[in-house]
Design a protein around this motif. Structure first.
Motif, PDB file in Angstrom:
ATOM      1  N   MET A   1      40.964 -64.926 -23.263  1.00  0.00           N
ATOM      2  CA  MET A   1      41.908 -63.822 -23.404  1.00  0.00           C
ATOM      3  C   MET A   1      42.720 -64.008 -24.683  1.00  0.00           C
ATOM      4  SD  MET A   1      45.078 -62.919 -20.857  1.00  0.00           S
ATOM      5  CE  MET A   1      44.641 -61.499 -19.884  1.00  0.00           C
ATOM      6  N   LEU A   2      42.669 -62.994 -25.573  1.00  0.00           N
ATOM      7  CA  LEU A   2      43.533 -62.984 -26.749  1.00  0.00           C
ATOM      8  C   LEU A   2      44.809 -62.238 -26.363  1.00  0.00           C
ATOM      9  CD1 LEU A   2      41.017 -62.090 -29.637  1.00  0.00           C
ATOM     10  CD2 LEU A   2      41.347 -64.262 -28.445  1.00  0.00           C
ATOM     11  N   ILE A   3      45.961 -62.765 -26.805  1.00  0.00           N
ATOM     12  CA  ILE A   3      47.248 -62.312 -26.279  1.00  0.00           C
ATOM     13  C   ILE A   3      48.207 -61.886 -27.384  1.00  0.00           C
ATOM     14  CG2 ILE A   3      49.311 -63.091 -24.984  1.00  0.00           C
ATOM     15  CD1 ILE A   3      47.324 -65.369 -23.879  1.00  0.00           C
ATOM     16  N   VAL A   4      48.788 -60.692 -27.247  1.00  0.00           N
ATOM     17  CA  VAL A   4      50.031 -60.367 -27.966  1.00  0.00           C
ATOM     18  C   VAL A   4      50.968 -59.751 -26.944  1.00  0.00           C
ATOM     19  CG1 VAL A   4      49.402 -60.055 -30.405  1.00  0.00           C
ATOM     20  CG2 VAL A   4      49.011 -58.209 -28.790  1.00  0.00           C
ATOM     21  N   SER A   5      52.177 -60.299 -26.846  1.00  0.00           N
ATOM     22  CA  SER A   5      53.063 -59.861 -25.764  1.00  0.00           C
ATOM     23  C   SER A   5      54.517 -60.107 -26.110  1.00  0.00           C
ATOM     24  CB  SER A   5      52.700 -60.626 -24.487  1.00  0.00           C
ATOM     25  OG  SER A   5      53.578 -60.275 -23.439  1.00  0.00           O
ATOM     26  N   ASP A   6      55.382 -59.240 -25.584  1.00  0.00           N
ATOM     27  CA  ASP A   6      56.821 -59.487 -25.703  1.00  0.00           C
ATOM     28  C   ASP A   6      57.240 -60.682 -24.857  1.00  0.00           C
ATOM     29  OD1 ASP A   6      57.082 -57.384 -27.391  1.00  0.00           O
ATOM     30  OD2 ASP A   6      57.770 -55.950 -25.858  1.00  0.00           O
ATOM     31  N   ASP A   7      56.414 -61.040 -23.867  1.00  0.00           N
ATOM     32  CA  ASP A   7      56.736 -62.168 -23.002  1.00  0.00           C
ATOM     33  C   ASP A   7      55.440 -62.870 -22.593  1.00  0.00           C
ATOM     34  OD1 ASP A   7      57.687 -63.980 -21.222  1.00  0.00           O
ATOM     35  OD2 ASP A   7      58.472 -62.525 -19.777  1.00  0.00           O
ATOM     36  N   ALA A   8      54.956 -63.737 -23.473  1.00  0.00           N
ATOM     37  CA  ALA A   8      53.671 -64.408 -23.231  1.00  0.00           C
ATOM     38  C   ALA A   8      53.716 -65.349 -22.026  1.00  0.00           C
ATOM     39  CB  ALA A   8      53.233 -65.165 -24.479  1.00  0.00           C
ATOM     40  N   ASN A   9      54.936 -65.712 -21.567  1.00  0.00           N
ATOM     41  CA  ASN A   9      55.043 -66.554 -20.369  1.00  0.00           C
ATOM     42  C   ASN A   9      54.411 -65.901 -19.146  1.00  0.00           C
ATOM     43  OD1 ASN A   9      56.452 -68.708 -21.501  1.00  0.00           O
ATOM     44  ND2 ASN A   9      58.390 -67.590 -21.363  1.00  0.00           N
TER      45      ASN A   9
ATOM     46  N   GLU B   1      47.336 -71.286 -25.623  1.00  0.00           N
ATOM     47  CA  GLU B   1      47.589 -72.009 -26.858  1.00  0.00           C
ATOM     48  C   GLU B   1      47.127 -71.144 -28.016  1.00  0.00           C
ATOM     49  OE1 GLU B   1      46.321 -76.226 -27.285  1.00  0.00           O
ATOM     50  OE2 GLU B   1      46.632 -76.283 -25.105  1.00  0.00           O
ATOM     51  N   ASN B   2      47.963 -71.053 -29.050  1.00  0.00           N
ATOM     52  CA  ASN B   2      47.653 -70.197 -30.209  1.00  0.00           C
ATOM     53  C   ASN B   2      47.286 -68.769 -29.779  1.00  0.00           C
ATOM     54  OD1 ASN B   2      47.982 -72.452 -31.937  1.00  0.00           O
ATOM     55  ND2 ASN B   2      45.878 -73.075 -31.478  1.00  0.00           N
ATOM     56  N   ASP B   3      48.054 -68.234 -28.825  1.00  0.00           N
ATOM     57  CA  ASP B   3      47.866 -66.846 -28.371  1.00  0.00           C
ATOM     58  C   ASP B   3      46.498 -66.571 -27.761  1.00  0.00           C
ATOM     59  OD1 ASP B   3      50.444 -66.214 -29.284  1.00  0.00           O
ATOM     60  OD2 ASP B   3      49.667 -65.905 -31.321  1.00  0.00           O
ATOM     61  N   LYS B   4      45.898 -67.623 -27.206  1.00  0.00           N
ATOM     62  CA  LYS B   4      44.699 -67.364 -26.420  1.00  0.00           C
ATOM     63  C   LYS B   4      44.588 -68.346 -25.260  1.00  0.00           C
ATOM     64  CE  LYS B   4      41.747 -68.422 -30.485  1.00  0.00           C
ATOM     65  NZ  LYS B   4      42.768 -68.748 -31.386  1.00  0.00           N
ATOM     66  N   VAL B   5      43.782 -67.947 -24.267  1.00  0.00           N
ATOM     67  CA  VAL B   5      43.592 -68.824 -23.120  1.00  0.00           C
ATOM     68  C   VAL B   5      42.216 -68.565 -22.508  1.00  0.00           C
ATOM     69  CG1 VAL B   5      44.600 -67.242 -21.387  1.00  0.00           C
ATOM     70  CG2 VAL B   5      44.761 -69.711 -21.033  1.00  0.00           C
TER      71      VAL B   5
ATOM     72  N   ALA C   1      44.362 -59.843 -35.003  1.00  0.00           N
ATOM     73  CA  ALA C   1      45.262 -59.069 -35.872  1.00  0.00           C
ATOM     74  C   ALA C   1      45.301 -57.613 -35.419  1.00  0.00           C
ATOM     75  CB  ALA C   1      44.790 -59.155 -37.323  1.00  0.00           C
ATOM     76  N   ASP C   2      44.166 -57.109 -34.982  1.00  0.00           N
ATOM     77  CA  ASP C   2      44.114 -55.706 -34.602  1.00  0.00           C
ATOM     78  C   ASP C   2      44.867 -55.419 -33.302  1.00  0.00           C
ATOM     79  OD1 ASP C   2      42.957 -53.093 -35.500  1.00  0.00           O
ATOM     80  OD2 ASP C   2      42.368 -53.129 -33.394  1.00  0.00           O
ATOM     81  N   ILE C   3      44.799 -56.329 -32.329  1.00  0.00           N
ATOM     82  CA  ILE C   3      45.553 -56.049 -31.085  1.00  0.00           C
ATOM     83  C   ILE C   3      47.062 -56.137 -31.350  1.00  0.00           C
ATOM     84  CG2 ILE C   3      43.689 -56.626 -29.463  1.00  0.00           C
ATOM     85  CD1 ILE C   3      45.116 -59.275 -28.857  1.00  0.00           C
ATOM     86  N   ALA C   4      47.454 -56.955 -32.343  1.00  0.00           N
ATOM     87  CA  ALA C   4      48.874 -57.005 -32.718  1.00  0.00           C
ATOM     88  C   ALA C   4      49.310 -55.643 -33.262  1.00  0.00           C
ATOM     89  CB  ALA C   4      49.109 -58.108 -33.739  1.00  0.00           C
ATOM     90  N   LYS C   5      48.445 -55.036 -34.088  1.00  0.00           N
ATOM     91  CA  LYS C   5      48.739 -53.700 -34.625  1.00  0.00           C
ATOM     92  C   LYS C   5      48.797 -52.664 -33.510  1.00  0.00           C
ATOM     93  CE  LYS C   5      46.304 -53.927 -38.969  1.00  0.00           C
ATOM     94  NZ  LYS C   5      44.970 -53.561 -39.407  1.00  0.00           N
ATOM     95  N   LEU C   6      47.853 -52.762 -32.620  1.00  0.00           N
ATOM     96  CA  LEU C   6      47.747 -51.790 -31.526  1.00  0.00           C
ATOM     97  C   LEU C   6      48.990 -51.827 -30.634  1.00  0.00           C
ATOM     98  CD1 LEU C   6      45.539 -49.821 -30.612  1.00  0.00           C
ATOM     99  CD2 LEU C   6      44.721 -51.581 -29.057  1.00  0.00           C
ATOM    100  N   LYS C   7      49.510 -53.023 -30.451  1.00  0.00           N
ATOM    101  CA  LYS C   7      50.725 -53.192 -29.649  1.00  0.00           C
ATOM    102  C   LYS C   7      51.881 -52.416 -30.280  1.00  0.00           C
ATOM    103  CE  LYS C   7      53.964 -56.760 -28.109  1.00  0.00           C
ATOM    104  NZ  LYS C   7      55.117 -56.067 -28.688  1.00  0.00           N
ATOM    105  N   VAL C   8      52.045 -52.587 -31.591  1.00  0.00           N
ATOM    106  CA  VAL C   8      53.137 -51.922 -32.305  1.00  0.00           C
ATOM    107  C   VAL C   8      52.934 -50.401 -32.300  1.00  0.00           C
ATOM    108  CG1 VAL C   8      54.292 -51.671 -34.543  1.00  0.00           C
ATOM    109  CG2 VAL C   8      53.538 -53.944 -33.758  1.00  0.00           C
ATOM    110  N   GLU C   9      51.712 -49.969 -32.648  1.00  0.00           N
ATOM    111  CA  GLU C   9      51.420 -48.529 -32.737  1.00  0.00           C
ATOM    112  C   GLU C   9      51.695 -47.803 -31.427  1.00  0.00           C
ATOM    113  OE1 GLU C   9      47.326 -48.181 -33.944  1.00  0.00           O
ATOM    114  OE2 GLU C   9      47.682 -49.453 -35.692  1.00  0.00           O
TER     115      GLU C   9
END
Ligand code: MG
Ligand code: MG
Ligand code: MG
Length: 308
Positions: free
Chosen positions: A262-270, A281-285, A234-242
């Motif tokens: 690796m936990l992932i938040v990205s405009d292009d997770a591909n 899977e589920n924003d991690k790998v 949740a925090d890296i999602a916030k950090l991305k926006v901030e």
């Protein structure tokens, strides 16, 4: 005029111990130098400084009009905000060449080894300056930290030889055990806010015009994250926006199993699958065998951004 010797933002042990060790060397060769830092020290660095009797270098954020010797990076995103108004008189680094430039000729010590302190040891040898016992101790610890006690693929024979020589000077018999003590300190993540953990070893990169943040937590057992992984995500999602970032990745590195989740938040997770050949899977790998951000994580990602 004294020069300031300073490592990267969100300083790690290499940046702090390197600034102290290099400033000491410079002072021995009649080039007055003051070690400084760009942020709070980590629990690991505090452990090292306490063990060998050092105070943290002075916190100094502005360098306009000053001479600066840069340690452990050559990236504008990791340098003081006003580095453009400073004079970069030298760099010692072991990362890919970044986008820092200088207005005058500079002293450049860049080698593909596991730690900046390994290069600083080469500088001591070059100038035939004796390394004091306590400085040898912090330099040795920085190398053990950066090379993950020689397990990282960034580790070279030079790093190993350097640690052996520094351990001898520092009078440390079992340096691997001291390295494990350091990583035990690093693995204590309970009662620490998610943001503090995410930012503990966090770097921003410019990847083909996109701001990409990559954090890393190196521990001896990933189970320490079981209860807090959702908070970290949740925090890296916030950090991305901030930060208006394209992506934020957090590497949870298991130094015993030798791999990273690796936990992932990205405009292009591909991009992650393109870079590492495994599907999140589920924003991690899970990235088997991946310990090094600089050698195994950044280059494939940078390629993927270039092709995107
Ligand atoms: Mg570093
Ligand atoms: Mg380093
Ligand atoms: Mg590191």
């Amino acid at each position: 005029m004294s020069m300031y010797v300073v490592g990267h933002k969100i300083p790690d042990s290499d940046s702090i111990c390197g600034a102290i060790a290099l400033a000491y060397l410079k002072n021995q060769i009649d080039e007055p130098a003051i070690p400084t830092r760009l942020g709070e020290i980590s629990p690991e660095t505090k452990f090292i400084l306490d063990k060998f009797g050092f105070e943290a270098p002075e916190l100094k954020l502005s360098y306009a009009g000053e001479d600066v010797f840069i340690v452990d990076h050559t990236e504008k995103t990791q340098a003081p905000d006003d580095i453009d108004q400073a004079r970069v008189v030298g760099v010692v680094d072991h990362h890919k060449l970044g986008d820092l430039t200088s207005s005058t000729p500079l002293e450049c010590w860049i080698r593909p080894v596991g730690c900046s302190n390994t290069i600083i040891k080469m500088m001591y040898d070059f100038y035939s300056v004796e390394i004091p016992k306590d400085i040898a101790g912090i330099m040795m610890c920085a190398i053990l930290s950066d090379t993950v006690i020689f397990k990282s693929p960034t580790c070279t024979t030079a790093d190993i030889k350097c640690v052996e020589a520094l351990a001898e000077i520092a009078g440390v018999e079992d340096f691997k055990e001291l390295g494990m003590d350091m990583f035990r300190v690093k693995s204590a993540v309970e009662n620490t806010p998610a943001r503090d953990l995410v930012m503990r070893d966090f770097k921003d990169f410019n990847m083909n015009g996109n701001l990409v943040g990559i954090g890393q937590l190196e521990v001896i057992d990933l189970a320490v994250f079981d209860d807090i992984k959702a908070d970290l995500a949740a925090d890296i999602a916030k950090l991305k926006v901030e930060g208006n970032r394209h992506s934020v990745f957090l590497l949870l590195t298991d130094i015993m199993k030798e791999g990273s989740e690796m936990l992932i938040v990205s405009d292009d997770a591909n991009l992650v699958e393109q870079a590492y050949g495994v599907k999140p899977e589920n924003d991690k790998v899970w990235l088997e065998g991946v310990l090094s951000r600089k050698k195994q994580v950044v280059p494939p990602l940078q390629d993927a951004f270039l092709k995107a």
